[in-house]
Write an enzyme that holds these catalytic residues in place. Structure first.
Site, PDB file in Angstrom:
ATOM      1  N   LYS A  41       3.719  18.072  -1.434  1.00 28.93           N
ATOM      2  CA  LYS A  41       2.705  17.388  -1.490  1.00 28.93           C
ATOM      3  C   LYS A  41       1.492  19.035  -2.844  1.00 28.93           C
ATOM      4  O   LYS A  41       1.063  18.083  -3.723  1.00 28.93           O
ATOM      5  CB  LYS A  41       1.907  18.325   0.077  1.00 28.93           C
ATOM      6  CG  LYS A  41       0.180  17.797  -0.136  1.00 28.93           C
ATOM      7  CD  LYS A  41      -1.086  19.495  -0.179  1.00 28.93           C
ATOM      8  CE  LYS A  41      -2.459  18.513  -0.217  1.00 28.93           C
ATOM      9  NZ  LYS A  41      -2.709  19.548  -0.178  1.00 28.93           N
ATOM     10  N   HIS A  84      -5.570  31.306  -2.430  1.00 25.27           N
ATOM     11  CA  HIS A  84      -6.463  30.304  -2.388  1.00 25.27           C
ATOM     12  C   HIS A  84      -7.461  30.573  -0.889  1.00 25.27           C
ATOM     13  O   HIS A  84      -8.289  30.274  -1.838  1.00 25.27           O
ATOM     14  CB  HIS A  84      -5.667  29.462  -0.801  1.00 25.27           C
ATOM     15  CG  HIS A  84      -6.075  28.072  -0.413  1.00 25.27           C
ATOM     16  ND1 HIS A  84      -6.965  26.714  -1.456  1.00 25.27           N
ATOM     17  CD2 HIS A  84      -6.847  27.633   0.491  1.00 25.27           C
ATOM     18  CE1 HIS A  84      -7.238  26.114  -0.557  1.00 25.27           C
ATOM     19  NE2 HIS A  84      -7.664  26.595   0.381  1.00 25.27           N
ATOM     20  N   GLU A  90      -9.465  20.377  -4.522  1.00 21.18           N
ATOM     21  CA  GLU A  90      -8.974  21.679  -3.963  1.00 21.18           C
ATOM     22  C   GLU A  90      -9.429  22.717  -4.048  1.00 21.18           C
ATOM     23  O   GLU A  90      -8.139  23.293  -5.791  1.00 21.18           O
ATOM     24  CB  GLU A  90      -7.594  21.409  -3.475  1.00 21.18           C
ATOM     25  CG  GLU A  90      -7.115  22.337  -1.918  1.00 21.18           C
ATOM     26  CD  GLU A  90      -5.529  22.164  -1.962  1.00 21.18           C
ATOM     27  OE1 GLU A  90      -4.589  22.950  -1.752  1.00 21.18           O
ATOM     28  OE2 GLU A  90      -5.493  20.760  -1.967  1.00 21.18           O
ATOM     29  N   ASP A 128      -3.986   5.050 -11.661  1.00 24.79           N
ATOM     30  CA  ASP A 128      -3.764   4.794 -10.284  1.00 24.79           C
ATOM     31  C   ASP A 128      -2.702   6.231  -8.851  1.00 24.79           C
ATOM     32  O   ASP A 128      -1.837   5.538  -9.468  1.00 24.79           O
ATOM     33  CB  ASP A 128      -3.062   3.961  -9.967  1.00 24.79           C
ATOM     34  CG  ASP A 128      -3.315   3.268  -8.507  1.00 24.79           C
ATOM     35  OD1 ASP A 128      -3.701   3.982  -7.319  1.00 24.79           O
ATOM     36  OD2 ASP A 128      -3.055   2.192  -8.042  1.00 24.79           O
TER      37      ASP A 128
END
Length: 425
Positions: free
Chosen positions: A263, A377, A85, A279
């Site tokens: 998030k 972004h 991202e 993990d």
């Protein structure tokens, strides 16, 4: 949807990875370009992939970048982050730089303690079952420690019991938690093996039937905590600070906002977890479960203004990561990334990971409270869009720069720019 002739491929798991790829190509009708792409993606690592997972045919590389400017407990660290991202790593670098003058990130941990659950069913007296198990704590310690003597040798092993009687639609159940110090391992294999070894004895002692025997990823005894202070002049003034606090209060009060807010935190955390071969799913599950411990979903972070008007951020969450076992120990990229970090214990790694999560949250909130999230972004996304439309070599930068100059980072605009560049020669 592809025209797969059949999902049944006889003896597929016994084939070599190369043979599996050819079998899939035939069944799915892949062209030579697609097959070559899958083969090239696994170049040099297909044998490792075949040992890590079942039915391997290829690998998928995730970009690894380095977050700079980070100081954790007085030590500067370079932090590898694996993510696809745009803007994630840039946000961490920028956020960490802005709190260096106040000492960066200060951390603490509760220790490398994990738990496994053993579900006991069929007892008419679940509270009595609970007491019978507690009376056997010495025997339980012996059984658990004998299951993993190497862990005991390095200072770990069984530590305690936590036994709960929970109500369910089919009646009460007794759930035994064995609490284990797993040292520098994440600990899943150790605690699962102990639970398996202990379950038959619990049946013998209580007359109940054991069913599930598995670790919990809600590792609320294995917490990592971080705090950092951002001077108000590094934020952009009182107004920006107050708007960031309003953004935090929004996330802490509304689960729809909290989902995206959190998030963003996990963008940073999962990137370091993945880069070190740990993990990501376990960490994510534990983080979100811990967030609702008081009965509602809210912000993982806490933000407030201190007496000097500076912005203080705090993050506390389960962080069950390890340095030994699994991909962490055998994947060469994970091993190299751990060397870059310079960590020698799982505790050190956990402290760095939560620091990145807090930095990521600061960066996202500041962007939202000022220019908006899309400006930075999309500027970083412009190169991706250029490549999506077929730009290559120097064309990528030229298309990306014009997309940013126009303020329209869109595929249709990129196609038009690329066509014009090629027509002009």
């Amino acid at each position: 949807m592809s025209d797969v002739t059949s999902s049944r491929i006889e003896g597929f798991h016994k084939m070599s990875p190369e043979a599996r790829l050819q079998a899939v190509a035939r069944q799915a009708g892949l062209d030579n370009e697609a097959v070559a792409g899958l083969a090239d993606a696994a170049s040099g690592q297909i044998d490792l992939a075949d040992r890590l997972i079942e039915n391997a045919i290829s690998s998928m590389a995730i970009p690894v970048g380095i977050a700079t400017n980070i100081t954790v407990d007085g030590r500067d660290v370079l932090v590898p982050m694996a993510t696809e991202e745009s803007s994630v790593i840039a946000a961490v670098c920028n956020s960490a730089k802005r709190c260096r003058s106040t000492g960066g990130f200060r951390t603490s941990t509760s220790g490398p303690v994990m738990a496994a659950q053993i579900q006991l069913l069929g007892a008419d007296d679940p509270e009595n079952v609970r007491m019978k198990v507690l009376e056997r704590i010495g025997d339980i310690r012996t059984i658990c420690d004998a299951t993993d003597p190497l862990l005991v040798k390095f200072g770990g092993g069984f530590r305690d019991l936590d036994i709960r009687v929970i109500g369910t639609p089919e009646g009460p159940m007794t759930v035994v938690h064995i609490i284990v110090d797993t040292r520098d391992a994440m600990g899943a294999n150790a605690v699962n093996s102990m639970a398996e070894a202990l379950a038959p004895k619990l049946e013998e002692w209580t007359g109940a039937r054991s069913l599930l025997r598995i670790l919990t990823n809600l590792a609320d005894r294995r917490l990592a905590r971080v705090r950092a202070v951002w001077p108000v002049d590094e934020i952009g003034g009182d107004r920006v600070r107050d708007d960031m606090l309003s953004a935090y209060h929004f996330a802490d009060s509304d689960p729809y906002r909290a989902a995206t807010h959190n998030k963003g935190i996990m963008n940073g955390i999962s990137a370091v977890v993945l880069a070190t071969g740990n993990d990501t799913r376990a960490i994510e599950a534990g983080a979100h479960a811990f967030t609702v411990r008081d009965g509602r979903y809210r912000s993982m972070t806490r933000w407030e203004k201190d007496g000097d008007g500076n912005l203080v951020g705090i993050l506390e969450m389960p962080m069950a990561v390890g340095l030994i076992g699994g991909a962490t120990k055998i994947h060469p990229t994970a091993q190299a990334n751990l060397k870059i970090l310079g960590v020698t214990t799982a505790d050190e790694l956990a402290r760095i990971i939560v620091s990145v999560g807090l930095a990521q949250n600061f960066g996202a909130m500041r962007a939202l409270a000022t220019t908006g999230i899309q400006k930075g972004h999309m500027a970083l996304h412009a190169q991706n869009v250029a490549m999506m439309v077929g730009a290559a070599g120097p064309e990528i930068d030229r298309v990306a720069e014009e997309l940013k100059a126009r303020g329209m980072v869109r595929q249709d605009v990129a196609e038009e720019i690329l066509a014009r560049l090629r027509a002009d020669g």
